[in-house]
Motif scaffolding. Structure first.
Motif, PDB file in Angstrom:
ATOM      1  N   LEU A 102       0.848  -1.366   0.023  1.00 36.56           N
ATOM      2  CA  LEU A 102       0.074  -0.041   0.027  1.00 36.56           C
ATOM      3  C   LEU A 102       0.837   1.409   0.100  1.00 36.56           C
ATOM      4  O   LEU A 102       1.910   1.408   0.754  1.00 36.56           O
ATOM      5  N   PRO A 103       0.405   2.311  -0.648  1.00 33.93           N
ATOM      6  CA  PRO A 103       1.181   3.652  -0.505  1.00 33.93           C
ATOM      7  C   PRO A 103       1.259   4.162   0.994  1.00 33.93           C
ATOM      8  O   PRO A 103       0.190   3.878   1.755  1.00 33.93           O
ATOM      9  N   ARG A 104       2.209   4.975   1.214  1.00 32.48           N
ATOM     10  CA  ARG A 104       2.207   5.691   2.381  1.00 32.48           C
ATOM     11  C   ARG A 104       0.785   6.501   2.435  1.00 32.48           C
ATOM     12  O   ARG A 104       0.634   7.231   1.567  1.00 32.48           O
ATOM     13  N   PRO A 105       0.100   6.626   3.421  1.00 32.42           N
ATOM     14  CA  PRO A 105      -1.059   7.369   3.770  1.00 32.42           C
ATOM     15  C   PRO A 105      -0.640   8.742   3.593  1.00 32.42           C
ATOM     16  O   PRO A 105       0.151   9.343   4.059  1.00 32.42           O
ATOM     17  N   VAL A 106      -1.668   9.509   2.815  1.00 38.49           N
ATOM     18  CA  VAL A 106      -1.648  11.030   2.841  1.00 38.49           C
ATOM     19  C   VAL A 106      -2.375  11.814   4.022  1.00 38.49           C
ATOM     20  O   VAL A 106      -3.720  11.129   3.993  1.00 38.49           O
ATOM     21  N   PRO A 125     -14.603   5.384  14.995  1.00 38.31           N
ATOM     22  CA  PRO A 125     -15.071   5.046  16.331  1.00 38.31           C
ATOM     23  C   PRO A 125     -15.069   3.664  16.636  1.00 38.31           C
ATOM     24  O   PRO A 125     -15.121   2.994  15.816  1.00 38.31           O
ATOM     25  N   GLY A 126     -15.040   3.480  17.993  1.00 44.72           N
ATOM     26  CA  GLY A 126     -15.015   1.928  18.275  1.00 44.72           C
ATOM     27  C   GLY A 126     -13.763   1.248  18.304  1.00 44.72           C
ATOM     28  O   GLY A 126     -13.522   0.225  18.410  1.00 44.72           O
ATOM     29  N   LEU A 127     -12.574   2.322  18.263  1.00 42.49           N
ATOM     30  CA  LEU A 127     -11.173   1.801  18.018  1.00 42.49           C
ATOM     31  C   LEU A 127     -10.192   2.282  19.063  1.00 42.49           C
ATOM     32  O   LEU A 127     -10.673   3.519  19.574  1.00 42.49           O
ATOM     33  N   PHE A 128      -9.921   1.326  20.061  1.00 46.80           N
ATOM     34  CA  PHE A 128      -9.018   1.799  21.103  1.00 46.80           C
ATOM     35  C   PHE A 128      -7.604   1.724  20.532  1.00 46.80           C
ATOM     36  O   PHE A 128      -6.978   0.568  20.295  1.00 46.80           O
ATOM     37  N   VAL A 129      -6.851   2.855  20.831  1.00 44.23           N
ATOM     38  CA  VAL A 129      -5.321   2.874  20.383  1.00 44.23           C
ATOM     39  C   VAL A 129      -4.573   3.406  21.563  1.00 44.23           C
ATOM     40  O   VAL A 129      -4.835   4.477  21.969  1.00 44.23           O
ATOM     41  N   ALA A 177      -6.752  12.387   7.708  1.00 42.29           N
ATOM     42  CA  ALA A 177      -7.304  11.393   7.099  1.00 42.29           C
ATOM     43  C   ALA A 177      -7.764  10.320   8.215  1.00 42.29           C
ATOM     44  O   ALA A 177      -6.949  10.426   9.556  1.00 42.29           O
ATOM     45  N   ILE A 178      -8.693   9.517   8.027  1.00 36.69           N
ATOM     46  CA  ILE A 178      -9.047   8.606   9.054  1.00 36.69           C
ATOM     47  C   ILE A 178      -8.031   7.305   8.959  1.00 36.69           C
ATOM     48  O   ILE A 178      -7.309   7.247   7.962  1.00 36.69           O
ATOM     49  N   LEU A 179      -7.489   6.940  10.102  1.00 38.80           N
ATOM     50  CA  LEU A 179      -6.520   5.913  10.282  1.00 38.80           C
ATOM     51  C   LEU A 179      -6.998   4.836   9.424  1.00 38.80           C
ATOM     52  O   LEU A 179      -7.975   4.238   9.493  1.00 38.80           O
ATOM     53  N   PRO A 180      -5.932   4.641   8.390  1.00 42.02           N
ATOM     54  CA  PRO A 180      -6.348   3.473   7.568  1.00 42.02           C
ATOM     55  C   PRO A 180      -6.526   1.849   8.324  1.00 42.02           C
ATOM     56  O   PRO A 180      -5.875   1.983   9.199  1.00 42.02           O
ATOM     57  N   GLY A 181      -7.521   1.232   7.625  1.00 45.87           N
ATOM     58  CA  GLY A 181      -7.750  -0.116   8.454  1.00 45.87           C
ATOM     59  C   GLY A 181      -6.495  -0.953   8.619  1.00 45.87           C
ATOM     60  O   GLY A 181      -6.461  -1.766   9.621  1.00 45.87           O
ATOM     61  N   LEU A 186      -2.885  -3.250  13.040  1.00 45.29           N
ATOM     62  CA  LEU A 186      -1.776  -3.497  13.684  1.00 45.29           C
ATOM     63  C   LEU A 186      -1.453  -2.666  15.089  1.00 45.29           C
ATOM     64  O   LEU A 186      -0.906  -3.202  16.038  1.00 45.29           O
ATOM     65  N   ILE A 187      -2.289  -1.487  15.298  1.00 49.31           N
ATOM     66  CA  ILE A 187      -1.639  -0.817  16.293  1.00 49.31           C
ATOM     67  C   ILE A 187      -3.085  -0.549  17.312  1.00 49.31           C
ATOM     68  O   ILE A 187      -3.142   0.033  18.595  1.00 49.31           O
ATOM     69  N   GLY A 188      -4.406  -0.922  16.919  1.00 44.90           N
ATOM     70  CA  GLY A 188      -5.748  -0.763  17.408  1.00 44.90           C
ATOM     71  C   GLY A 188      -6.207  -1.889  18.025  1.00 44.90           C
ATOM     72  O   GLY A 188      -5.910  -3.098  17.480  1.00 44.90           O
ATOM     73  N   ARG A 189      -7.433  -1.762  18.599  1.00 42.66           N
ATOM     74  CA  ARG A 189      -8.142  -2.944  19.168  1.00 42.66           C
ATOM     75  C   ARG A 189      -9.885  -2.497  19.248  1.00 42.66           C
ATOM     76  O   ARG A 189      -9.897  -1.399  19.649  1.00 42.66           O
ATOM     77  N   ARG A 190     -10.529  -3.157  18.828  1.00 44.05           N
ATOM     78  CA  ARG A 190     -11.906  -2.783  18.569  1.00 44.05           C
ATOM     79  C   ARG A 190     -12.652  -2.873  20.158  1.00 44.05           C
ATOM     80  O   ARG A 190     -12.026  -3.721  20.680  1.00 44.05           O
TER      81      ARG A 190
END
Length: 192
Positions: A102-106, A125-129, A177-181, A186-190
Motif C-alpha cells: 500500500l502507498p504511504r497514507p496522505v 469510532p470504536g477503536l482503542f489505540v 485522514a481517518i486511520l487506514p484499516g 496493527l496498532i488498535g483494538r476494537r
C-alpha cells in the motif's frame, strides 16, 4: 507540499491553525516538548483569536490525542549515539507500507526537529489505540504511537514548537485522514 509555519503569537507559535483543524491544544513549556504533569487539565478552548490572546508568551504547542480524537504515528530518526542509534522510523514505516503493498497514507504530516515525522490520523469510532513508546510498536523499531487511550491519552508537540532552536513544521498540509484499516489492525483494538 510544505505549508508555511504558523504565525507566532507574542514570541511563540500560533495554535490557531490547529484549532481550525479541530484539534485540542495546550501550552507546553517554552523550548520543551515534555508536558507538565496534569497537562490534560490545561487544554484550551475558544476561538483561535481567544486562544491566541491568552496563549502564554513563548509557549510551545501540545496536541492532546484523546481530546482531539486523533492518533499520532511518531516516526523517529535516531541519528545520534545511544541505545537506538541508527534506527530510522521513516524508513521503517516505508518498509511496512511496502510489505502491505500500500502507498504511504496522505494525512497531516509534521516534520520534527530531528528529521522525523508525525503522521496525524483521526481515530475511527470504536477503536482503542494506546500510546506505545520506545520504538516497540507493532509497526516496528523507531515508530512510537501517541494514542487517545482509555483515560488520559498521549500528546504530540505541534507545528511551530521549537526545541533547541529547531522547529516542528508542517511537511504535508493535507486534511487529517481517518486511520487506514491496515494500520488500525496493527496498532488498535476494537471496543464493544
Amino acid at each position: 507540499m510544505t505549508a508555511p509555519a504558523p504565525r507566532p503569537t507574542a514570541g511563540g507559535p500560533d495554535p490557531g491553525p490547529l484549532l481550525d483543524r479541530g484539534l485540542s491544544v495546550f501550552p507546553l513549556p517554552a523550548g520543551a516538548k515534555v508536558a507538565a504533569q496534569g497537562w490534560q487539565h490545561t487544554l484550551v478552548a475558544g476561538s483561535p483569536e481567544e486562544v491566541r490572546a491568552g496563549w502564554p508568551p513563548g509557549a510551545n504547542i501540545g496536541i492532546g490525542c484523546r481530546a482531539s480524537g486523533i492518533v499520532g504515528i511518531d516516526l523517529d530518526r535516531h541519528t545520534h549515539g545511544g541505545v537506538n542509534a541508527g534506527i530510522d522510523g521513516v524508513s521503517q514505516f516505508a518498509a511496512v507500507c511496502q510489505r502491505w503493498g500500500l502507498p504511504r497514507p496522505v494525512t497531516l504530516e509534521v516534520a520534527t526537529p530531528n528529521c522525523g515525522r508525525h503522521l496525524i490520523f483521526r481515530v475511527p469510532p470504536g477503536l482503542f489505540v494506546a500510546s506505545v513508546s520506545g520504538g516497540t510498536s507493532r509497526l516496528g523499531p523507531g515508530i512510537d504511537i501517541r494514542g487517545p487511550g482509555r483515560a488520559l491519552g498521549g500528546y504530540l508537540a505541534g507545528p511551530g514548537s521549537v526545541i533547541d532552536g529547531r522547529e516542528y513544521t508542517i511537511e504535508v498540509d493535507a486534511p487529517i485522514a481517518i486511520l487506514p484499516g491496515w494500520i488500525a489492525a496493527l496498532i488498535g483494538r476494537r471496543t464493544r
